[in-house]
Design an enzyme around this catalytic site. Structure first.
Site, PDB file in Angstrom:
ATOM      1  N   ARG A   1     -20.704  20.570 -14.458  1.00 59.62           N
ATOM      2  CA  ARG A   1     -21.180  19.315 -14.177  1.00 59.62           C
ATOM      3  C   ARG A   1     -22.516  19.003 -13.955  1.00 59.62           C
ATOM      4  O   ARG A   1     -23.046  20.203 -13.435  1.00 59.62           O
ATOM      5  CB  ARG A   1     -20.128  18.538 -13.197  1.00 59.62           C
ATOM      6  CG  ARG A   1     -20.579  18.876 -11.540  1.00 59.62           C
ATOM      7  CD  ARG A   1     -19.869  18.043 -10.579  1.00 59.62           C
ATOM      8  NE  ARG A   1     -19.977  18.463  -9.390  1.00 59.62           N
ATOM      9  CZ  ARG A   1     -20.796  17.884  -8.703  1.00 59.62           C
ATOM     10  NH1 ARG A   1     -21.697  17.159  -9.196  1.00 59.62           N
ATOM     11  NH2 ARG A   1     -20.741  18.320  -7.243  1.00 59.62           N
ATOM     12  N   HIS A   2     -23.368  18.077 -14.003  1.00 58.68           N
ATOM     13  CA  HIS A   2     -24.692  17.620 -13.555  1.00 58.68           C
ATOM     14  C   HIS A   2     -24.521  17.606 -11.997  1.00 58.68           C
ATOM     15  O   HIS A   2     -23.706  16.883 -11.646  1.00 58.68           O
ATOM     16  CB  HIS A   2     -25.198  16.736 -14.125  1.00 58.68           C
ATOM     17  CG  HIS A   2     -26.625  16.421 -14.228  1.00 58.68           C
ATOM     18  ND1 HIS A   2     -27.434  16.031 -13.012  1.00 58.68           N
ATOM     19  CD2 HIS A   2     -27.558  16.726 -15.025  1.00 58.68           C
ATOM     20  CE1 HIS A   2     -28.600  16.106 -13.228  1.00 58.68           C
ATOM     21  NE2 HIS A   2     -28.859  16.596 -14.614  1.00 58.68           N
ATOM     22  N   PRO A   3     -25.562  18.197 -11.382  1.00 59.48           N
ATOM     23  CA  PRO A   3     -25.616  17.834  -9.944  1.00 59.48           C
ATOM     24  C   PRO A   3     -25.982  16.602  -9.382  1.00 59.48           C
ATOM     25  O   PRO A   3     -25.329  16.266  -8.322  1.00 59.48           O
ATOM     26  CB  PRO A   3     -26.788  18.854  -9.581  1.00 59.48           C
ATOM     27  CG  PRO A   3     -27.588  19.108 -10.686  1.00 59.48           C
ATOM     28  CD  PRO A   3     -26.835  18.931 -11.892  1.00 59.48           C
TER      29      PRO A   3
ATOM     30  N   PHE B   1     -20.717  13.226 -15.725  1.00 58.59           N
ATOM     31  CA  PHE B   1     -21.799  13.858 -16.662  1.00 58.59           C
ATOM     32  C   PHE B   1     -21.191  15.537 -16.537  1.00 58.59           C
ATOM     33  O   PHE B   1     -21.774  16.395 -15.781  1.00 58.59           O
ATOM     34  CB  PHE B   1     -23.265  14.055 -16.055  1.00 58.59           C
ATOM     35  CG  PHE B   1     -24.602  14.021 -16.926  1.00 58.59           C
ATOM     36  CD1 PHE B   1     -25.044  13.063 -17.550  1.00 58.59           C
ATOM     37  CD2 PHE B   1     -24.876  15.238 -17.609  1.00 58.59           C
ATOM     38  CE1 PHE B   1     -26.145  13.072 -18.243  1.00 58.59           C
ATOM     39  CE2 PHE B   1     -25.952  15.458 -18.484  1.00 58.59           C
ATOM     40  CZ  PHE B   1     -26.467  14.346 -18.853  1.00 58.59           C
TER      41      PHE B   1
END
Length: 382
Positions: free
Chosen positions: A228-230, A235
């Site tokens: 996942r996106h931070p 996302f």
């Protein structure tokens, strides 16, 4: 040679393995003539790295297509004379020795610039030509570890995980290529060459992007987050009935469309998911809620529905699937080397598409060690 914007330029390639050869491969793909100077008898180390096809290294072939090879011992007077003749005609020299090696051979930047003021000298090394680590050897794995990228790769609580591609080497090759093209522009204006000093470790720091911003803002070093996106949510990779699907709803409008596709207006109305910041704070709960719905249908089903709604999404392809993707093929990102020994070999194409030049679906042959000697010597008038 490929016709391109660098056609007419001569690159002397003193590189081996990956970072340097990747740089000179890109230059060749842009039209430059690349003469690879190799160690007599053994050549580039990567000639001995598998996998092999008919005793030829597919690894070496993938990085050295369309180049010429001459074997020279730069400690022998006769071979040094040939090398000097090449330098006199060269526009660019690329090397990836440890700092100090070229000086010991008498071919350091200061000596070469005095003799060949228009020559552009590009050096790619593990730690660069300055700083306390400059004499240390390095490989991709070393700089991935030191540069922080391994610390943000993998899953929380998991062991250290190397990025699956050799980003330590490849980014150094790409930044060296960018520097060379900038130096060519500068030379056009001034008539002077310059030295380009690219360190693999520097390049790892340069591509940390969001991780640096998060550390600067919070004072806490970020860790791995899996897929996942931070700081953007949703996302990530999400579980459908038969596999994972990437969903990247990067703003409120896309999140609203996603909720519509899922048939989950309750998610849009939930205060925990009212903004990107709130969604990121509640990332695990949102993933759970999304997967309650996603698991009812296949990846293909959700791909079709999300694409129709304009929500960015994609499958998780293995390498074979990626190379056979019809869009990848349509973009000519898989090209062929027609080698007389191995037969046709598919390799990655050139991602730089230029309106003024064709993008051929074949690339030049891979040179045998010293295979270009006779032609190169004839061209030098020897």
């Amino acid at each position: 040679m490929v016709d391109g914007p660098l056609s007419g330029l001569l690159v002397i390639d003193l590189t081996r393995v990956l970072a340097g050869p990747y740089c000179t491969m890109v230059l060749a793909d842009l039209g430059a003539r690349v003469i690879k100077v190799e160690t007599p008898g053994t050549g580039d180390d990567s000639r001995h790295i598998g996998p092999f096809i008919e005793d030829k290294s597919a690894y070496f072939m993938s990085l050295n297509r369309g180049k010429e090879s001459i074997a020279l011992d730069l400690k022998a007077d006769g071979d040094r004379a040939i090398f000097d003749d090449l330098l006199a005609r060269a526009d660019i020299l690329v090397e990836n020795y440890r700092p100090g090696v070229m000086e010991k051979l008498g071919y350091g930047w200061e000596a070469l610039h005095a003799r060949f003021p228009r020559l552009i000298y590009a050096a790619a090394s593990g730690f660069g030509h300055t700083g306390p680590y400059k004499t240390r050897p390095a490989y991709d794995m070393v700089v991935q570890g030191m540069g922080g990228i391994m610390s943000i790769t993998g899953h929380p609580g998991g062991p250290p995980t190397r990025v699956g591609s050799s980003v330590g080497d490849i980014t150094a090759g790409l930044f060296a290529t960018i520097g060379i093209n900038a130096a060519l522009y500068h030379r056009t204006a001034t008539g002077e060459g310059m030295k380009i000093d690219v360190a693999m470790l520097d390049c790892q720091i340069a591509i940390l992007e969001n991780a640096i911003a998060r550390y600067a803002a919070t004072g806490t070093a970020p860790g791995p987050l899996g897929a996942r996106h931070p700081s953007i949510t949703p996302f990530a990779a999400y579980q459908a009935r038969d596999g994972y699907i990437i969903i990247a709803a990067g703003n409120n409008g896309l999140f609203e469309k996603l909720c519509g596709v899922l048939g989950r207006p309750d998610l849009m109305a939930d205060a925990d998911f009212a903004s990107n910041d709130r969604r990121t704070q509640n990332v695990d709960r949102l993933a759970h809620e999304m997967e309650l719905t996603l698991r009812h249908e296949t990846v293909a089903h959700w791909m079709a529905a999300l694409e129709a709604a304009g929500v960015p999404c994609g499958p998780i392809n293995d390498v074979a699937q990626a190379l056979h993707d019809p869009h990848v093929r349509a973009r000519n990102m898989v090209v062929t080397i027609d080698d007389p020994v191995t037969g046709p070999l598919e390799i990655a194409g050139n991602p730089i598409k230029l309106s003024a030049f064709a993008d051929p679906n074949t690339r030049g042959a891979v040179p045998d060690l010293d295979g270009g000697r006779d032609a190169i010597l004839a061209w030098l008038g020897r």
